[in-house]
Design an enzyme around this catalytic site. Structure first.
Site, PDB file in Angstrom:
ATOM      1  N   GLU A  28       0.845  -1.256  -0.095  1.00 17.58           N
ATOM      2  CA  GLU A  28       0.155   0.023  -0.083  1.00 17.58           C
ATOM      3  C   GLU A  28       0.838   1.078   0.132  1.00 17.58           C
ATOM      4  OE1 GLU A  28      -2.912  -0.334   3.132  1.00 17.58           O
ATOM      5  OE2 GLU A  28      -3.821  -1.999   2.290  1.00 17.58           O
TER       6      GLU A  28
ATOM      7  N   GLU B 235      -5.051  -8.316  -0.023  1.00 11.50           N
ATOM      8  CA  GLU B 235      -5.859  -8.176   1.570  1.00 11.50           C
ATOM      9  C   GLU B 235      -7.094  -8.150   1.000  1.00 11.50           C
ATOM     10  OE1 GLU B 235      -4.328  -4.979   3.985  1.00 11.50           O
ATOM     11  OE2 GLU B 235      -2.321  -5.615   3.908  1.00 11.50           O
TER      12      GLU B 235
END
Length: 590
Positions: free
Chosen positions: A194, A313
Protein backbone atom coordinates in the site's frame (compact mmCIF):
# COMPACT_ATOMS: atom_id res chain seq x y z
CA UNK A 1 6.86 -17.68 22.85
CA UNK A 2 4.21 -20.16 21.70
CA UNK A 3 4.78 -23.23 23.87
CA UNK A 4 3.22 -25.40 21.16
CA UNK A 5 5.92 -24.33 18.75
CA UNK A 6 7.76 -27.49 17.71
CA UNK A 7 11.50 -27.81 17.78
CA UNK A 8 12.85 -26.89 14.38
CA UNK A 9 16.35 -26.48 13.03
CA UNK A 10 17.00 -22.75 12.66
CA UNK A 11 18.50 -22.29 9.22
CA UNK A 12 21.31 -19.79 9.43
CA UNK A 13 21.57 -17.02 6.89
CA UNK A 14 24.87 -15.54 5.69
CA UNK A 15 26.86 -13.57 8.24
CA UNK A 16 26.82 -9.75 7.99
CA UNK A 17 30.08 -9.62 6.01
CA UNK A 18 28.96 -12.35 3.64
CA UNK A 19 25.56 -10.71 3.29
CA UNK A 20 27.10 -7.36 2.37
CA UNK A 21 29.43 -9.05 -0.08
CA UNK A 22 26.46 -10.77 -1.72
CA UNK A 23 24.61 -7.45 -1.84
CA UNK A 24 27.60 -5.84 -3.56
CA UNK A 25 27.79 -8.67 -6.10
CA UNK A 26 24.08 -8.27 -6.85
CA UNK A 27 24.46 -4.54 -7.42
CA UNK A 28 27.40 -5.21 -9.75
CA UNK A 29 25.44 -7.91 -11.54
CA UNK A 30 28.05 -10.58 -10.73
CA UNK A 31 26.04 -12.86 -8.46
CA UNK A 32 24.73 -15.29 -11.05
CA UNK A 33 26.42 -18.66 -11.24
CA UNK A 34 25.74 -21.74 -13.34
CA UNK A 35 26.61 -23.80 -10.27
CA UNK A 36 23.57 -22.45 -8.40
CA UNK A 37 20.38 -24.47 -8.29
CA UNK A 38 17.69 -23.71 -10.85
CA UNK A 39 14.30 -22.27 -9.79
CA UNK A 40 12.35 -24.78 -7.75
CA UNK A 41 15.31 -27.12 -7.21
CA UNK A 42 15.46 -26.41 -3.48
CA UNK A 43 11.92 -27.52 -2.65
CA UNK A 44 13.21 -30.21 -0.32
CA UNK A 45 15.35 -27.66 1.51
CA UNK A 46 12.22 -25.85 2.66
CA UNK A 47 10.27 -29.07 3.00
CA UNK A 48 7.71 -28.22 0.31
CA UNK A 49 6.35 -30.90 -2.01
CA UNK A 50 4.19 -28.48 -3.99
CA UNK A 51 4.53 -28.77 -7.77
CA UNK A 52 4.36 -25.17 -8.91
CA UNK A 53 2.80 -24.79 -12.38
CA UNK A 54 5.09 -23.20 -14.94
CA UNK A 55 2.51 -20.63 -16.06
CA UNK A 56 2.05 -17.70 -13.67
CA UNK A 57 -1.73 -17.71 -14.12
CA UNK A 58 -1.95 -21.37 -13.11
CA UNK A 59 0.44 -20.93 -10.17
CA UNK A 60 -1.54 -18.03 -8.70
CA UNK A 61 -4.79 -19.96 -9.21
CA UNK A 62 -3.26 -22.80 -7.17
CA UNK A 63 -2.72 -20.31 -4.32
CA UNK A 64 -6.46 -19.81 -3.75
CA UNK A 65 -7.54 -19.36 -0.99
CA UNK A 66 -4.93 -17.31 0.86
CA UNK A 67 -4.52 -15.88 4.37
CA UNK A 68 -2.51 -13.07 5.99
CA UNK A 69 -0.26 -13.43 9.01
CA UNK A 70 -1.26 -9.90 10.00
CA UNK A 71 0.11 -7.84 12.90
CA UNK A 72 2.96 -10.25 13.51
CA UNK A 73 6.20 -9.84 11.57
CA UNK A 74 4.80 -6.54 10.35
CA UNK A 75 4.24 -5.32 13.93
CA UNK A 76 6.35 -2.38 15.11
CA UNK A 77 8.94 -2.74 16.49
CA UNK A 78 8.83 -6.49 17.11
CA UNK A 79 6.82 -9.60 16.33
CA UNK A 80 4.75 -9.62 19.54
CA UNK A 81 4.37 -5.82 19.92
CA UNK A 82 0.77 -5.77 18.67
CA UNK A 83 -0.61 -8.51 20.87
CA UNK A 84 -0.06 -11.67 18.86
CA UNK A 85 2.15 -14.58 19.93
CA UNK A 86 5.15 -15.60 17.89
CA UNK A 87 4.23 -17.63 14.82
CA UNK A 88 5.02 -21.33 15.01
CA UNK A 89 4.89 -24.17 12.52
CA UNK A 90 1.63 -25.51 14.02
CA UNK A 91 -0.09 -22.34 12.87
CA UNK A 92 0.65 -23.15 9.24
CA UNK A 93 -0.28 -26.80 9.71
CA UNK A 94 -3.67 -25.61 10.96
CA UNK A 95 -4.15 -23.26 8.02
CA UNK A 96 -3.33 -25.97 5.50
CA UNK A 97 -5.73 -28.38 7.21
CA UNK A 98 -8.44 -25.68 7.08
CA UNK A 99 -8.15 -25.47 3.31
CA UNK A 100 -5.82 -22.54 2.74
CA UNK A 101 -3.25 -22.97 0.00
CA UNK A 102 -1.08 -19.91 0.53
CA UNK A 103 -0.17 -17.33 3.15
CA UNK A 104 0.96 -13.74 2.85
CA UNK A 105 3.62 -12.91 5.43
CA UNK A 106 3.80 -9.14 5.83
CA UNK A 107 7.16 -7.98 7.20
CA UNK A 108 8.17 -4.55 8.48
CA UNK A 109 11.94 -4.27 8.26
CA UNK A 110 12.53 -0.72 9.51
CA UNK A 111 13.28 -1.52 13.18
CA UNK A 112 15.84 -4.07 12.04
CA UNK A 113 17.48 -2.13 9.21
CA UNK A 114 20.02 0.65 9.53
CA UNK A 115 18.61 3.98 8.33
CA UNK A 116 22.02 4.95 6.97
CA UNK A 117 24.20 3.42 4.27
CA UNK A 118 24.79 0.58 3.66
CA UNK A 119 21.28 0.03 5.16
CA UNK A 120 22.12 -3.39 6.57
CA UNK A 121 19.40 -5.64 7.98
CA UNK A 122 20.09 -7.56 11.20
CA UNK A 123 21.05 -11.17 10.52
CA UNK A 124 18.93 -12.41 13.43
CA UNK A 125 15.82 -10.81 11.98
CA UNK A 126 16.46 -12.18 8.51
CA UNK A 127 16.93 -15.63 10.05
CA UNK A 128 13.64 -15.33 11.96
CA UNK A 129 11.77 -14.33 8.81
CA UNK A 130 13.38 -17.27 6.99
CA UNK A 131 12.31 -19.61 9.74
CA UNK A 132 8.67 -18.54 9.49
CA UNK A 133 8.72 -18.61 5.68
CA UNK A 134 10.20 -22.10 5.66
CA UNK A 135 7.70 -23.42 8.20
CA UNK A 136 4.87 -22.29 5.97
CA UNK A 137 6.42 -23.90 2.90
CA UNK A 138 7.10 -27.08 4.84
CA UNK A 139 3.33 -27.32 5.30
CA UNK A 140 2.94 -27.13 1.50
CA UNK A 141 1.76 -23.55 1.46
CA UNK A 142 2.77 -20.93 -1.05
CA UNK A 143 4.20 -17.83 0.65
CA UNK A 144 4.07 -14.16 -0.35
CA UNK A 145 6.81 -12.15 1.39
CA UNK A 146 6.80 -8.38 1.28
CA UNK A 147 7.99 -5.00 2.56
CA UNK A 148 5.05 -3.80 4.66
CA UNK A 149 4.76 -0.79 7.01
CA UNK A 150 8.06 0.55 5.74
CA UNK A 151 5.80 2.02 3.06
CA UNK A 152 4.50 4.79 5.35
CA UNK A 153 7.44 4.87 7.76
CA UNK A 154 10.07 5.95 5.26
CA UNK A 155 9.31 4.94 1.66
CA UNK A 156 6.55 7.57 1.47
CA UNK A 157 9.23 10.27 1.79
CA UNK A 158 10.77 9.35 -1.56
CA UNK A 159 9.23 12.41 -3.21
CA UNK A 160 11.27 14.75 -0.99
CA UNK A 161 14.33 12.58 -0.30
CA UNK A 162 14.45 10.56 -3.50
CA UNK A 163 18.02 9.30 -3.69
CA UNK A 164 18.35 8.24 -0.05
CA UNK A 165 14.96 6.48 0.08
CA UNK A 166 15.52 4.67 -3.21
CA UNK A 167 19.01 3.60 -2.09
CA UNK A 168 17.58 2.18 1.14
CA UNK A 169 14.73 0.44 -0.69
CA UNK A 170 17.16 -1.05 -3.21
CA UNK A 171 19.51 -2.17 -0.44
CA UNK A 172 16.64 -3.82 1.39
CA UNK A 173 15.49 -5.81 -1.62
CA UNK A 174 19.12 -6.66 -2.45
CA UNK A 175 19.52 -8.26 0.97
CA UNK A 176 16.13 -10.01 0.89
CA UNK A 177 16.92 -11.37 -2.57
CA UNK A 178 20.29 -12.68 -1.41
CA UNK A 179 18.86 -14.32 1.71
CA UNK A 180 16.02 -16.09 -0.14
CA UNK A 181 17.57 -16.66 -3.57
CA UNK A 182 17.62 -20.45 -3.22
CA UNK A 183 14.12 -20.86 -1.82
CA UNK A 184 11.65 -22.85 -3.96
CA UNK A 185 9.27 -21.17 -6.39
CA UNK A 186 6.50 -21.53 -3.80
CA UNK A 187 7.92 -18.31 -2.36
CA UNK A 188 6.77 -15.08 -4.02
CA UNK A 189 8.10 -11.56 -3.43
CA UNK A 190 5.81 -8.52 -3.25
CA UNK A 191 7.39 -5.12 -3.94
CA UNK A 192 5.77 -2.99 -1.22
CA UNK A 193 2.51 -2.79 0.72
CA UNK A 194 0.00 0.00 0.00
CA UNK A 195 2.58 2.63 -0.99
CA UNK A 196 1.72 6.31 -0.76
CA UNK A 197 3.87 9.32 -1.55
CA UNK A 198 3.95 12.49 0.55
CA UNK A 199 3.52 15.89 -1.10
CA UNK A 200 3.57 14.63 -4.68
CA UNK A 201 1.39 15.38 -7.69
CA UNK A 202 -0.61 12.64 -9.38
CA UNK A 203 1.94 12.48 -12.20
CA UNK A 204 4.83 12.25 -9.74
CA UNK A 205 3.08 9.47 -7.79
CA UNK A 206 2.64 7.47 -11.00
CA UNK A 207 6.33 7.90 -11.83
CA UNK A 208 7.47 6.96 -8.31
CA UNK A 209 5.25 3.87 -8.19
CA UNK A 210 6.66 2.72 -11.51
CA UNK A 211 10.19 3.39 -10.27
CA UNK A 212 9.77 1.31 -7.13
CA UNK A 213 8.18 -1.61 -8.97
CA UNK A 214 10.77 -1.66 -11.75
CA UNK A 215 13.71 -1.25 -9.37
CA UNK A 216 12.38 -4.15 -7.28
CA UNK A 217 12.05 -6.26 -10.42
CA UNK A 218 15.57 -5.47 -11.63
CA UNK A 219 17.22 -6.22 -8.29
CA UNK A 220 15.44 -9.53 -7.70
CA UNK A 221 16.03 -10.84 -11.20
CA UNK A 222 19.73 -9.86 -11.08
CA UNK A 223 20.25 -11.79 -7.85
CA UNK A 224 20.13 -15.11 -9.69
CA UNK A 225 19.36 -18.54 -8.28
CA UNK A 226 15.66 -19.18 -7.74
CA UNK A 227 14.99 -15.47 -8.14
CA UNK A 228 15.52 -15.66 -11.90
CA UNK A 229 12.13 -17.31 -12.34
CA UNK A 230 10.40 -16.42 -9.08
CA UNK A 231 6.87 -14.99 -9.26
CA UNK A 232 7.05 -11.28 -8.43
CA UNK A 233 4.03 -9.36 -7.18
CA UNK A 234 3.71 -5.70 -8.22
CA UNK A 235 1.26 -3.30 -6.61
CA UNK A 236 -0.80 -0.24 -7.44
CA UNK A 237 -0.54 2.91 -5.34
CA UNK A 238 -2.11 2.18 -1.98
CA UNK A 239 -3.11 -1.25 -3.23
CA UNK A 240 -6.16 0.54 -4.65
CA UNK A 241 -8.18 -1.20 -7.40
CA UNK A 242 -9.22 1.99 -9.22
CA UNK A 243 -9.15 1.87 -13.00
CA UNK A 244 -6.55 4.62 -13.38
CA UNK A 245 -4.10 3.04 -10.94
CA UNK A 246 -4.57 -0.46 -12.36
CA UNK A 247 -3.97 0.92 -15.85
CA UNK A 248 -0.69 2.41 -14.58
CA UNK A 249 0.33 -0.96 -13.14
CA UNK A 250 -0.61 -2.74 -16.35
CA UNK A 251 1.66 -0.36 -18.27
CA UNK A 252 4.53 -1.13 -15.90
CA UNK A 253 4.04 -4.89 -16.11
CA UNK A 254 3.87 -4.91 -19.90
CA UNK A 255 7.04 -2.81 -20.13
CA UNK A 256 9.01 -5.41 -18.16
CA UNK A 257 8.37 -8.24 -20.68
CA UNK A 258 8.37 -10.86 -17.92
CA UNK A 259 5.86 -13.72 -17.87
CA UNK A 260 6.35 -14.33 -14.12
CA UNK A 261 4.71 -11.15 -12.84
CA UNK A 262 1.55 -10.85 -10.73
CA UNK A 263 -0.63 -7.78 -10.14
CA UNK A 264 -1.86 -7.09 -6.62
CA UNK A 265 -4.58 -4.87 -5.16
CA UNK A 266 -6.55 -4.90 -1.90
CA UNK A 267 -10.30 -4.93 -1.35
CA UNK A 268 -12.18 -3.99 1.84
CA UNK A 269 -15.65 -3.32 0.39
CA UNK A 270 -17.48 -0.04 -0.10
CA UNK A 271 -16.05 2.25 2.57
CA UNK A 272 -19.35 3.40 4.20
CA UNK A 273 -20.40 -0.23 4.68
CA UNK A 274 -16.94 -1.46 5.67
CA UNK A 275 -16.71 0.84 8.71
CA UNK A 276 -20.44 1.72 9.10
CA UNK A 277 -20.43 5.42 8.31
CA UNK A 278 -22.60 7.66 6.09
CA UNK A 279 -25.58 5.35 6.54
CA UNK A 280 -23.77 2.19 5.42
CA UNK A 281 -25.64 -0.08 7.79
CA UNK A 282 -26.71 -2.66 5.18
CA UNK A 283 -25.00 -4.58 2.40
CA UNK A 284 -27.12 -2.67 -0.07
CA UNK A 285 -27.04 -2.06 -3.80
CA UNK A 286 -24.25 0.52 -3.50
CA UNK A 287 -22.01 -1.91 -1.61
CA UNK A 288 -22.81 -4.78 -3.97
CA UNK A 289 -22.11 -2.65 -7.05
CA UNK A 290 -18.80 -1.50 -5.61
CA UNK A 291 -17.71 -5.12 -5.24
CA UNK A 292 -18.95 -6.20 -8.67
CA UNK A 293 -17.28 -3.25 -10.37
CA UNK A 294 -13.94 -3.69 -8.56
CA UNK A 295 -13.62 -7.38 -9.43
CA UNK A 296 -14.73 -6.76 -13.01
CA UNK A 297 -11.97 -4.16 -13.32
CA UNK A 298 -9.40 -6.65 -12.03
CA UNK A 299 -10.59 -9.23 -14.54
CA UNK A 300 -10.69 -6.90 -17.53
CA UNK A 301 -7.46 -5.02 -16.78
CA UNK A 302 -5.27 -8.00 -15.91
CA UNK A 303 -6.76 -11.50 -16.02
CA UNK A 304 -8.27 -11.14 -19.49
CA UNK A 305 -4.83 -10.02 -20.68
CA UNK A 306 -3.00 -13.00 -19.19
CA UNK A 307 -1.75 -11.34 -15.98
CA UNK A 308 -2.77 -13.08 -12.73
CA UNK A 309 -4.19 -11.07 -9.84
CA UNK A 310 -3.48 -11.65 -6.16
CA UNK A 311 -5.84 -9.67 -3.93
CA UNK A 312 -3.32 -9.43 -1.11
CA UNK A 313 -5.78 -8.19 1.51
CA UNK A 314 -9.50 -8.90 1.63
CA UNK A 315 -12.07 -8.25 4.31
CA UNK A 316 -14.03 -5.50 6.06
CA UNK A 317 -12.18 -2.67 7.78
CA UNK A 318 -14.27 -2.91 10.92
CA UNK A 319 -15.18 -6.60 11.07
CA UNK A 320 -14.68 -8.78 12.94
CA UNK A 321 -13.18 -7.24 16.07
CA UNK A 322 -14.17 -9.22 19.13
CA UNK A 323 -12.62 -6.60 21.41
CA UNK A 324 -15.34 -4.10 20.45
CA UNK A 325 -19.06 -4.13 19.59
CA UNK A 326 -19.59 -5.22 16.01
CA UNK A 327 -19.95 -2.20 13.77
CA UNK A 328 -21.24 -4.32 10.87
CA UNK A 329 -24.44 -6.27 11.51
CA UNK A 330 -23.68 -9.98 11.36
CA UNK A 331 -26.10 -11.03 8.64
CA UNK A 332 -25.01 -8.11 6.47
CA UNK A 333 -21.38 -9.17 6.92
CA UNK A 334 -22.25 -12.75 5.91
CA UNK A 335 -23.88 -11.44 2.73
CA UNK A 336 -20.66 -9.60 1.88
CA UNK A 337 -18.42 -12.63 2.44
CA UNK A 338 -20.75 -14.85 0.43
CA UNK A 339 -20.77 -12.37 -2.44
CA UNK A 340 -17.03 -11.75 -2.44
CA UNK A 341 -16.33 -15.48 -2.75
CA UNK A 342 -18.57 -15.61 -5.80
CA UNK A 343 -16.96 -12.51 -7.34
CA UNK A 344 -13.52 -14.01 -6.75
CA UNK A 345 -14.39 -17.08 -8.78
CA UNK A 346 -16.04 -15.07 -11.56
CA UNK A 347 -13.01 -12.80 -11.94
CA UNK A 348 -10.49 -15.65 -11.76
CA UNK A 349 -8.39 -14.02 -9.04
CA UNK A 350 -6.84 -15.25 -5.79
CA UNK A 351 -7.80 -13.57 -2.52
CA UNK A 352 -5.99 -13.36 0.82
CA UNK A 353 -8.11 -12.85 3.94
CA UNK A 354 -6.60 -10.11 6.13
CA UNK A 355 -6.39 -11.53 9.66
CA UNK A 356 -5.03 -9.05 12.23
CA UNK A 357 -4.79 -11.66 14.93
CA UNK A 358 -6.29 -13.37 17.94
CA UNK A 359 -9.22 -10.93 18.32
CA UNK A 360 -10.40 -11.44 14.73
CA UNK A 361 -10.58 -14.69 12.74
CA UNK A 362 -7.98 -17.19 13.98
CA UNK A 363 -7.09 -17.26 17.66
CA UNK A 364 -3.30 -17.56 17.49
CA UNK A 365 -3.12 -18.99 21.00
CA UNK A 366 -5.64 -21.82 20.61
CA UNK A 367 -5.37 -22.16 16.80
CA UNK A 368 -9.18 -22.25 16.69
CA UNK A 369 -11.51 -19.99 14.75
CA UNK A 370 -12.90 -17.27 16.99
CA UNK A 371 -16.21 -17.48 15.11
CA UNK A 372 -16.58 -20.91 13.47
CA UNK A 373 -19.95 -20.04 11.89
CA UNK A 374 -18.47 -17.00 10.16
CA UNK A 375 -15.58 -19.09 8.85
CA UNK A 376 -18.06 -21.68 7.59
CA UNK A 377 -19.60 -18.98 5.39
CA UNK A 378 -16.21 -17.81 4.16
CA UNK A 379 -15.05 -21.34 3.38
CA UNK A 380 -18.32 -22.27 1.67
CA UNK A 381 -18.01 -19.23 -0.60
CA UNK A 382 -14.76 -20.62 -2.01
CA UNK A 383 -16.68 -23.19 -4.04
CA UNK A 384 -20.45 -22.53 -4.11
CA UNK A 385 -23.10 -19.88 -3.60
CA UNK A 386 -25.43 -19.77 -0.61
CA UNK A 387 -28.79 -18.04 -0.39
CA UNK A 388 -29.28 -15.06 1.92
CA UNK A 389 -32.20 -12.77 2.78
CA UNK A 390 -33.04 -9.09 3.08
CA UNK A 391 -32.24 -9.31 6.80
CA UNK A 392 -31.49 -11.91 9.46
CA UNK A 393 -34.00 -10.65 12.05
CA UNK A 394 -37.76 -10.29 12.30
CA UNK A 395 -38.72 -7.67 14.92
CA UNK A 396 -41.92 -7.98 16.95
CA UNK A 397 -42.83 -4.89 18.95
CA UNK A 398 -43.93 -6.08 22.39
CA UNK A 399 -46.54 -3.37 22.96
CA UNK A 400 -48.29 -4.23 19.71
CA UNK A 401 -50.29 -7.33 18.68
CA UNK A 402 -48.28 -9.83 16.66
CA UNK A 403 -48.91 -9.72 12.92
CA UNK A 404 -47.39 -11.59 9.96
CA UNK A 405 -43.84 -10.53 9.07
CA UNK A 406 -41.75 -11.21 6.01
CA UNK A 407 -38.25 -11.25 4.51
CA UNK A 408 -37.15 -11.36 0.88
CA UNK A 409 -34.91 -14.27 -0.09
CA UNK A 410 -31.82 -13.74 -2.23
CA UNK A 411 -31.70 -17.19 -3.82
CA UNK A 412 -28.37 -16.81 -5.65
CA UNK A 413 -29.30 -19.64 -7.99
CA UNK A 414 -30.62 -21.97 -5.28
CA UNK A 415 -34.12 -23.26 -4.54
CA UNK A 416 -35.91 -22.80 -1.23
CA UNK A 417 -36.41 -26.14 0.57
CA UNK A 418 -38.19 -25.15 3.75
CA UNK A 419 -38.04 -23.49 7.14
CA UNK A 420 -36.91 -25.19 10.36
CA UNK A 421 -36.98 -24.37 14.05
CA UNK A 422 -34.37 -26.67 15.52
CA UNK A 423 -35.27 -30.14 14.29
CA UNK A 424 -38.87 -29.20 13.59
CA UNK A 425 -39.86 -28.33 10.04
CA UNK A 426 -42.43 -25.56 9.86
CA UNK A 427 -45.56 -26.22 7.81
CA UNK A 428 -46.03 -24.25 4.62
CA UNK A 429 -49.47 -22.71 4.41
CA UNK A 430 -49.88 -22.67 8.17
CA UNK A 431 -46.60 -21.32 9.55
CA UNK A 432 -45.37 -19.50 6.47
CA UNK A 433 -46.19 -18.70 2.87
CA UNK A 434 -43.78 -18.29 -0.04
CA UNK A 435 -44.78 -15.82 -2.77
CA UNK A 436 -43.04 -15.70 -6.15
CA UNK A 437 -40.33 -18.04 -4.81
CA UNK A 438 -38.60 -15.21 -2.91
CA UNK A 439 -41.03 -13.47 -0.53
CA UNK A 440 -41.21 -15.45 2.70
CA UNK A 441 -44.07 -14.47 5.03
CA UNK A 442 -44.18 -15.85 8.58
CA UNK A 443 -47.72 -16.14 9.89
CA UNK A 444 -48.94 -14.38 13.03
CA UNK A 445 -49.74 -17.77 14.55
CA UNK A 446 -46.23 -19.12 14.02
CA UNK A 447 -44.63 -15.93 15.36
CA UNK A 448 -46.89 -16.01 18.42
CA UNK A 449 -45.81 -19.58 19.15
CA UNK A 450 -42.12 -18.87 18.48
CA UNK A 451 -41.96 -15.71 20.61
CA UNK A 452 -43.24 -17.57 23.69
CA UNK A 453 -43.37 -15.28 26.73
CA UNK A 454 -42.12 -12.41 24.58
CA UNK A 455 -39.04 -11.61 26.63
CA UNK A 456 -36.90 -8.85 25.13
CA UNK A 457 -34.28 -10.12 22.70
CA UNK A 458 -34.03 -13.21 20.53
CA UNK A 459 -36.94 -15.58 21.24
CA UNK A 460 -36.25 -18.14 18.48
CA UNK A 461 -33.86 -18.80 15.63
CA UNK A 462 -35.14 -20.25 12.37
CA UNK A 463 -33.23 -21.83 9.52
CA UNK A 464 -34.19 -21.27 5.89
CA UNK A 465 -32.69 -24.18 3.97
CA UNK A 466 -31.94 -24.33 0.27
CA UNK A 467 -30.94 -26.76 -2.45
CA UNK A 468 -27.26 -26.03 -1.85
CA UNK A 469 -25.01 -23.94 0.34
CA UNK A 470 -25.50 -22.98 3.95
CA UNK A 471 -28.85 -22.31 5.64
CA UNK A 472 -29.80 -18.71 6.41
CA UNK A 473 -30.68 -17.97 10.01
CA UNK A 474 -33.62 -15.73 10.90
CA UNK A 475 -33.92 -14.52 14.48
CA UNK A 476 -37.34 -13.73 15.93
CA UNK A 477 -36.78 -10.71 18.19
CA UNK A 478 -39.13 -9.10 20.70
CA UNK A 479 -38.43 -5.41 21.36
CA UNK A 480 -39.86 -2.08 22.40
CA UNK A 481 -38.57 1.39 21.63
CA UNK A 482 -35.25 1.97 23.45
CA UNK A 483 -35.16 4.57 26.24
CA UNK A 484 -32.19 6.90 26.80
CA UNK A 485 -31.68 8.86 30.04
CA UNK A 486 -29.95 12.12 30.96
CA UNK A 487 -26.20 12.01 31.49
CA UNK A 488 -23.20 14.17 32.43
CA UNK A 489 -19.59 13.66 31.54
CA UNK A 490 -16.62 15.30 29.90
CA UNK A 491 -14.93 15.26 26.51
CA UNK A 492 -13.16 12.01 27.38
CA UNK A 493 -16.49 10.15 27.28
CA UNK A 494 -20.21 10.52 27.82
CA UNK A 495 -21.99 7.37 28.99
CA UNK A 496 -25.70 7.51 28.14
CA UNK A 497 -27.83 5.08 30.21
CA UNK A 498 -29.80 3.06 27.65
CA UNK A 499 -32.60 0.55 27.98
CA UNK A 500 -32.23 -1.34 24.69
CA UNK A 501 -35.36 -3.43 25.26
CA UNK A 502 -34.22 -6.05 22.78
CA UNK A 503 -33.25 -3.65 19.98
CA UNK A 504 -29.87 -3.32 18.25
CA UNK A 505 -28.07 -0.04 17.53
CA UNK A 506 -27.32 0.62 13.85
CA UNK A 507 -26.23 4.24 13.38
CA UNK A 508 -26.04 7.75 14.86
CA UNK A 509 -26.95 11.00 13.11
CA UNK A 510 -25.59 14.29 14.50
CA UNK A 511 -26.84 17.79 13.62
CA UNK A 512 -26.38 21.30 14.95
CA UNK A 513 -29.37 23.58 15.37
CA UNK A 514 -28.72 25.22 11.99
CA UNK A 515 -29.03 21.83 10.30
CA UNK A 516 -25.30 21.39 9.57
CA UNK A 517 -23.56 18.11 10.34
CA UNK A 518 -21.87 17.73 13.71
CA UNK A 519 -18.87 15.52 14.47
CA UNK A 520 -15.39 14.91 13.10
CA UNK A 521 -16.75 13.46 9.84
CA UNK A 522 -18.78 16.53 8.96
CA UNK A 523 -19.18 15.45 5.33
CA UNK A 524 -21.96 13.13 6.51
CA UNK A 525 -24.69 13.33 9.12
CA UNK A 526 -24.08 9.67 10.01
CA UNK A 527 -21.01 9.32 12.24
CA UNK A 528 -18.62 6.37 12.24
CA UNK A 529 -19.62 3.42 14.42
CA UNK A 530 -17.21 2.72 17.35
CA UNK A 531 -14.97 5.65 16.41
CA UNK A 532 -17.52 8.26 17.55
CA UNK A 533 -20.18 6.25 19.38
CA UNK A 534 -20.45 2.69 20.58
CA UNK A 535 -23.10 0.51 22.23
CA UNK A 536 -22.39 -1.17 25.55
CA UNK A 537 -25.13 -3.79 25.69
CA UNK A 538 -24.03 -5.63 28.88
CA UNK A 539 -23.98 -2.40 30.89
CA UNK A 540 -27.01 -0.79 29.27
CA UNK A 541 -25.32 2.24 27.75
CA UNK A 542 -24.32 4.12 24.62
CA UNK A 543 -20.87 5.67 24.88
CA UNK A 544 -20.01 8.85 22.98
CA UNK A 545 -16.31 8.71 22.21
CA UNK A 546 -13.76 11.53 22.67
CA UNK A 547 -13.20 11.83 18.91
CA UNK A 548 -16.82 12.94 18.59
CA UNK A 549 -17.12 15.02 21.74
CA UNK A 550 -13.93 17.02 21.24
CA UNK A 551 -15.00 17.93 17.71
CA UNK A 552 -18.22 19.65 18.83
CA UNK A 553 -18.61 23.41 18.76
CA UNK A 554 -18.66 24.86 22.25
CA UNK A 555 -22.00 25.88 23.66
CA UNK A 556 -24.11 24.66 20.73
CA UNK A 557 -26.90 22.15 21.12
CA UNK A 558 -26.45 19.00 19.04
CA UNK A 559 -29.35 16.74 18.18
CA UNK A 560 -28.44 13.07 17.94
CA UNK A 561 -30.74 10.58 16.24
CA UNK A 562 -29.96 6.98 17.13
CA UNK A 563 -31.10 4.53 14.44
CA UNK A 564 -31.95 0.98 15.48
CA UNK A 565 -32.26 -2.09 13.26
CA UNK A 566 -35.93 -2.46 14.18
CA UNK A 567 -36.52 0.82 12.34
CA UNK A 568 -36.95 2.88 15.51
CA UNK A 569 -35.28 6.30 15.76
CA UNK A 570 -34.59 7.84 19.18
CA UNK A 571 -33.54 11.49 19.58
CA UNK A 572 -31.13 12.87 22.18
CA UNK A 573 -29.54 16.27 22.89
CA UNK A 574 -25.88 16.88 23.70
CA UNK A 575 -24.10 20.14 24.59
CA UNK A 576 -20.39 20.73 25.24
CA UNK A 577 -19.27 23.58 27.54
CA UNK A 578 -15.49 23.62 27.81
CA UNK A 579 -14.49 20.13 28.93
CA UNK A 580 -17.93 19.32 30.31
CA UNK A 581 -20.66 17.54 28.37
CA UNK A 582 -24.32 17.12 29.21
CA UNK A 583 -26.82 14.81 27.57
CA UNK A 584 -30.61 15.13 27.69
CA UNK A 585 -33.19 12.64 26.53
CA UNK A 586 -35.85 13.84 24.11
CA UNK A 587 -39.30 12.41 24.87
CA UNK A 588 -40.76 10.42 21.97
CA UNK A 589 -43.52 12.01 19.96
CA UNK A 590 -46.74 10.15 20.80
Amino acid sequence: MDIRQPAHHRRRGPGRLAGLLMALLVVLGLSGSTALASPGATAQQAGSTVKVPARAMDAVAAMQPSWNLGNTLDAIPDETSWGNPKAGRELFKTLRAEGFRSVRIPVTWSAHQSATAPYAVDDAYVNRVKQVVDWAQAENLYVVLNVHHDSWQWISKISSDHDKVLARYDALWTQISAAFRDEPRTLLFESVNEPGFDDATAAQKTQLMNELNTSFHKIVRASGGGNKGRLLVLTTQGGTPSQVLMDDLYTTIKSLHDSNLVATVHYYSWYPFSVNIAGGTHYDEAAQSDLNDAFARMRDTFVARGIPVYVGELGLLGYPDHNHPSRVERGEALKYYEHVGHATRLAGVTTALWDPGTWAYLNRETLKWTDPALMAWIKSSWTIRSATASFDKVFLEKKEPITAKGVTLNLNGTTFRGLWHGETKLVEGRDYTLFDKTRLILSAGALTRLSGDRDYGVNATLQARFSRGLPWQIEVVTYDEPVLSDATGNTDALTIPTQYKGDVLAAMEARYGDGSNAGPKDWTVYQEFNATFSPDYPNGAIILQPEFLKSLRDGELVTLTFNFYSGKKVMYHVKKSGDSVTGTHVPPIS
